[in-house]
Design a protein around this motif. Structure first.
Motif, short mmCIF file in Angstrom:
data_model
loop_
_atom_site.label_atom_id
_atom_site.label_comp_id
_atom_site.label_asym_id
_atom_site.label_seq_id
_atom_site.Cartn_x
_atom_site.Cartn_y
_atom_site.Cartn_z
N GLN A 1 0.82 -1.22 0.00
CA GLN A 1 0.00 0.00 0.00
C GLN A 1 0.85 1.26 0.00
O GLN A 1 0.50 2.27 -0.58
CB GLN A 1 -0.97 0.00 1.19
N ASP A 2 1.97 1.24 0.69
CA ASP A 2 2.82 2.43 0.80
C ASP A 2 4.16 1.99 1.36
O ASP A 2 4.31 0.84 1.78
CB ASP A 2 2.17 3.46 1.74
N THR A 3 5.13 2.89 1.37
CA THR A 3 6.41 2.58 2.00
C THR A 3 7.15 3.87 2.29
O THR A 3 6.90 4.88 1.64
CB THR A 3 7.28 1.68 1.09
N ASP A 4 8.06 3.83 3.28
CA ASP A 4 8.93 4.98 3.44
C ASP A 4 10.37 4.58 3.12
O ASP A 4 11.32 5.29 3.37
CB ASP A 4 8.83 5.58 4.86
N LYS A 5 10.50 3.37 2.55
CA LYS A 5 11.81 2.79 2.27
C LYS A 5 12.38 3.30 0.94
O LYS A 5 11.67 3.37 -0.05
CB LYS A 5 11.60 1.28 2.17
N ILE A 6 13.66 3.67 0.95
CA ILE A 6 14.36 3.98 -0.30
C ILE A 6 15.61 3.10 -0.31
O ILE A 6 16.44 3.22 0.58
CB ILE A 6 14.74 5.47 -0.38
N VAL A 7 15.72 2.19 -1.28
CA VAL A 7 16.90 1.31 -1.33
C VAL A 7 17.89 1.87 -2.34
O VAL A 7 17.55 2.11 -3.50
CB VAL A 7 16.49 -0.14 -1.68
N GLU A 8 19.12 2.10 -1.89
CA GLU A 8 20.17 2.68 -2.75
C GLU A 8 21.04 1.57 -3.33
O GLU A 8 21.01 0.43 -2.87
CB GLU A 8 21.04 3.63 -1.92
N ASP A 9 21.85 1.93 -4.33
CA ASP A 9 22.95 1.09 -4.84
C ASP A 9 22.54 -0.21 -5.53
O ASP A 9 23.27 -1.19 -5.47
CB ASP A 9 23.92 0.73 -3.69
N LEU A 10 21.40 -0.23 -6.18
CA LEU A 10 21.05 -1.40 -6.99
C LEU A 10 21.55 -1.18 -8.42
O LEU A 10 21.80 -0.04 -8.81
CB LEU A 10 19.53 -1.61 -6.96
N VAL B 1 -1.96 9.79 -9.10
CA VAL B 1 -0.56 9.57 -8.70
C VAL B 1 -0.36 9.44 -7.18
O VAL B 1 0.31 8.51 -6.72
CB VAL B 1 0.37 10.64 -9.31
N PRO B 2 -0.93 10.33 -6.36
CA PRO B 2 -0.69 10.18 -4.91
C PRO B 2 -1.20 8.84 -4.36
O PRO B 2 -0.67 8.34 -3.37
CB PRO B 2 -1.49 11.34 -4.31
N TYR B 3 -2.19 8.24 -5.03
CA TYR B 3 -2.73 6.96 -4.56
C TYR B 3 -1.86 5.79 -4.99
O TYR B 3 -1.78 4.78 -4.31
CB TYR B 3 -4.17 6.76 -5.07
N VAL B 4 -1.23 5.91 -6.15
CA VAL B 4 -0.45 4.78 -6.65
C VAL B 4 1.06 4.91 -6.40
O VAL B 4 1.80 3.94 -6.49
CB VAL B 4 -0.71 4.50 -8.16
N ARG B 5 1.50 6.12 -6.10
CA ARG B 5 2.94 6.32 -5.85
C ARG B 5 3.21 6.66 -4.40
O ARG B 5 4.37 6.79 -3.99
CB ARG B 5 3.49 7.43 -6.76
N GLY B 6 2.16 6.88 -3.62
CA GLY B 6 2.34 7.08 -2.18
C GLY B 6 2.81 8.48 -1.81
O GLY B 6 2.87 9.37 -2.66
N ARG B 7 3.11 8.64 -0.50
CA ARG B 7 3.50 9.95 0.02
C ARG B 7 4.90 10.34 -0.42
O ARG B 7 5.73 9.50 -0.72
CB ARG B 7 3.45 9.96 1.55
N GLU B 8 5.12 11.65 -0.38
CA GLU B 8 6.39 12.23 -0.82
C GLU B 8 7.56 11.79 0.08
O GLU B 8 7.46 11.89 1.30
CB GLU B 8 6.22 13.74 -0.69
N ARG B 9 8.63 11.31 -0.52
CA ARG B 9 9.86 11.01 0.22
C ARG B 9 11.03 11.47 -0.62
O ARG B 9 11.09 11.18 -1.81
CB ARG B 9 10.05 9.50 0.47
N SER B 10 11.96 12.18 0.02
CA SER B 10 13.14 12.70 -0.70
C SER B 10 14.34 11.81 -0.41
O SER B 10 14.51 11.34 0.71
CB SER B 10 13.46 14.11 -0.23
N ARG B 11 15.17 11.64 -1.40
CA ARG B 11 16.44 10.94 -1.16
C ARG B 11 17.41 11.89 -0.46
O ARG B 11 17.34 13.10 -0.65
CB ARG B 11 17.08 10.52 -2.49
N ASN B 12 18.35 11.32 0.28
CA ASN B 12 19.36 12.15 0.93
C ASN B 12 20.23 12.82 -0.12
O ASN B 12 20.62 12.18 -1.10
CB ASN B 12 20.26 11.29 1.81
N PRO B 13 20.56 14.11 0.11
CA PRO B 13 21.39 14.82 -0.88
C PRO B 13 22.73 14.10 -1.13
O PRO B 13 23.18 14.04 -2.27
CB PRO B 13 21.61 16.21 -0.27
N GLN B 14 23.33 13.53 -0.08
CA GLN B 14 24.63 12.85 -0.26
C GLN B 14 24.49 11.69 -1.26
O GLN B 14 25.38 11.45 -2.08
CB GLN B 14 25.19 12.27 1.05
#
Ligand code: 5AD
Ligand code: SF4
Length: 484
Positions: A176-185, A212-225
């Motif tokens: 349904q949603d996630t706050d996870k961002i997986v790096e380095d794939l 879009v907000p229903y299928v892509r979920g809430r806003e999450r930003s990647r870390n600038p680094q």
């Protein structure tokens, strides 16, 4: 990590062992496991299995597809453009209903191919899969599909692919949603010299027509680094132009532990040596700051192009759309941008036929088109998306009513853009050479900083380089030119 480092990482993994719990280690484990399954297929087929990644929709999806392709390539598949392959994945879009219909049509065509090829696997992912009614329909009418997953767990692709080899029946995994961002794939880029970069995922705006907000979920930003590191690595591999991607880049960084503005991020990216051009998409007019205009104005690398979706020129309709700006505010913003950066090109998205929209409202849209002078505009007929507030509005406009209004908007957009694009005729421009021309292989096709295409004689060895080109003739939306 480059490809060789990734392959090396795979050789140090025991695919018969336990799956690690952490990401991205877990996915590398599953890529190694998938590689084993692919090796069995190679032994049976006597060749590498082929795969085809088909993308519907926006640049975010194109970037996601490069990630899917990266995993498949690393696992031992051969990437091809033809859907008559041993593995086909559709990365779907659901922003308008016609995108859904195209997926069903193409899926029907795959059925016959799968009958003829016992090794063939078919997967579906992307925005359309986040709609429960779609999953029901696929289960009922397209039972030959092997794998379905959504937008929030795309990073699990390798793990899910392994499941298609080890489980019986359709593998379905939708979150349904996630706050996870997986790096380095791994990523397999389509162009060696330019690349999209996700800077944020999801959208919090809830424009009333938009799914879009229903299928892509809430806003999450990647870390600038992480963003800076990814771009630095890409530049080391030869990338000269990047496109920062987000549904609403102007609200980048608001939800980070240490909040940061989009304008500040751009300033950091500008410092990366060897990077020549920076683009970004999409800007929401309500969040476009003076700070951003200032940074763009003073930048040597940020392209002279701003995609600034209008959607409607009628304040009444904009309010019903929940866009949170008025016609006057939009016009004032466009004026401010043009005054600060005179050589900028502004492009836009327009929807015609939103519930309750009248011919007078459409006249307001046409008025804005004339006043702003867009270099290009994408014009859409409103599409009712189940679950959005606009879908429940009573005053839906019929197709017959919309058609003449849509045609009028399209005609105005085309007339205005034609006039606008030719303002650089006779001048010279820096062009990034992108490819050999589709229709004439003695010509190359390149892109100006403001996103306008230029065709000119030249050799394919120039692809990926920046050239100074004389803009000789304007043909509507593009130029014919000559390298100086
Ligand atoms: N109907 C028509 N167009 C839509 N868009 C988004 N949702 C809809 C819809 N329901 C358009 C908007 C957006 C672009 C990506 O797609 O103009 O900016
Ligand atoms: Fe949809 Fe509006 Fe978000 Fe754009 S800003 S993705 S139109 S809800």
């Amino acid at each position: 990590m480059n490809r060789n480092e990734m392959l090396e990482r795979l050789t140090s993994i025991d695919p018969a062992g336990q799956a690690p719990a952490n990401e991205p280690e877990r996915q590398y484990f599953y890529i190694a496991k998938l590689k084993k399954h692919v090796e069995t297929v190679i032994a049976e087929l006597g060749r590498k299995p082929t795969c085809c990644v088909t993308t519907f929709g926006c640049q975010m999806n194109s970037r996601d597809s490069e990630k899917l392709a990266g995993i498949l390539e690393l696992a031992g598949y051969e990437l091809i453009e033809d859907e008559n392959a041993d593995f086909v994945i559709f990365n779907t879009c659901t922003v308008r209903d016609n995108a859904n219909q195209r997926v069903y049509g193409r899926l029907g065509e795959l059925k016959g191919m799968k009958k003829r090829n016992p090794f063939m696997k078919i997967a579906l992912c992307g925005c359309m899969m986040q709609e429960p009614s779609v999953i029901e329909k696929i289960k009922k009418s397209y039972g030959f599909v092997d794998l379905i997953f959504g937008t929030h767990n795309i990073y699990k692709f390798a793990e899910l692919m392994v499941a298609t080899f080890e489980q019986k029946g359709m593998v379905i995994d939708i979150w349904q949603d996630t706050d996870k961002i997986v790096e380095d794939l791994p990523v397999e880029r389509k162009y060696p010299f330019k690349s999209g970069i996700n800077i944020m995922f999801g959208c919090n705006n809830f424009c009333s027509y938009c799914i879009v907000p229903y299928v892509r979920g809430r806003e999450r930003s990647r870390n600038p680094q992480d963003i800076i590191k990814e771009i630095t690595d890409l530049v080391a591999e030869g990338v000269v132009e990047i496109m920062l991607l987000g549904q609403n880049v102007n609200s980048y960084g608001k939800n980070l532990k240490e909040p940061m503005t989009f304008a500040r991020l751009l300033q950091e990216i500008e410092k990366i040596e060897g990077l020549k051009r920076i683009r970004f998409m999409t800007s929401h007019p309500k969040d476009l700051s003076d700070e951003l205009i200032e940074v763009m104005k003073n930048s040597k690398k940020i392209c002279r192009h701003l995609h600034l979706p209008l959607q409607s020129g009628s304040t009444r309709i904009l309010t019903a759309m929940n866009r949170r700006y008025t016609k006057e505010q939009y016009l004032a913003l466009a004026e401010k941008i043009k005054a600060a950066i005179p050589d900028i090109s502004i492009t836009t998205d327009i929807i015609v036929g939103f519930p309750g929209e009248t011919a007078e409202d459409v006249e307001e849209t046409i008025d804005v088109i004339k006043k702003v002078g867009y270099d290009n505009a994408f014009t859409f007929i409103y599409s009712k998306r189940t679950g959005t507030p606009a879908a429940a509005m009573e005053n839906q406009v019929s197709e017959e009513e919309v058609k003449p209004l849509f045609d009028k908007v399209l005609k105005t957009v085309q007339e205005m853009a034609r006039k606008r694009v030719q303002r650089f005729a006779g001048q010279t421009a820096e062009v990034l050479v992108e490819e050999v021309n589709d229709h004439d292989d003695s010509l190359l096709t390149g892109r100006m900083s403001n996103n306008t295409l230029v065709h000119f004689p030249g050799d394919a060895s120039l692809i990926g380089t920046l050239q100074t080109v004389k803009l000789k003739e304007c043909h509507g939306f593009y130029y014919m030119g000559e390298i100086l």
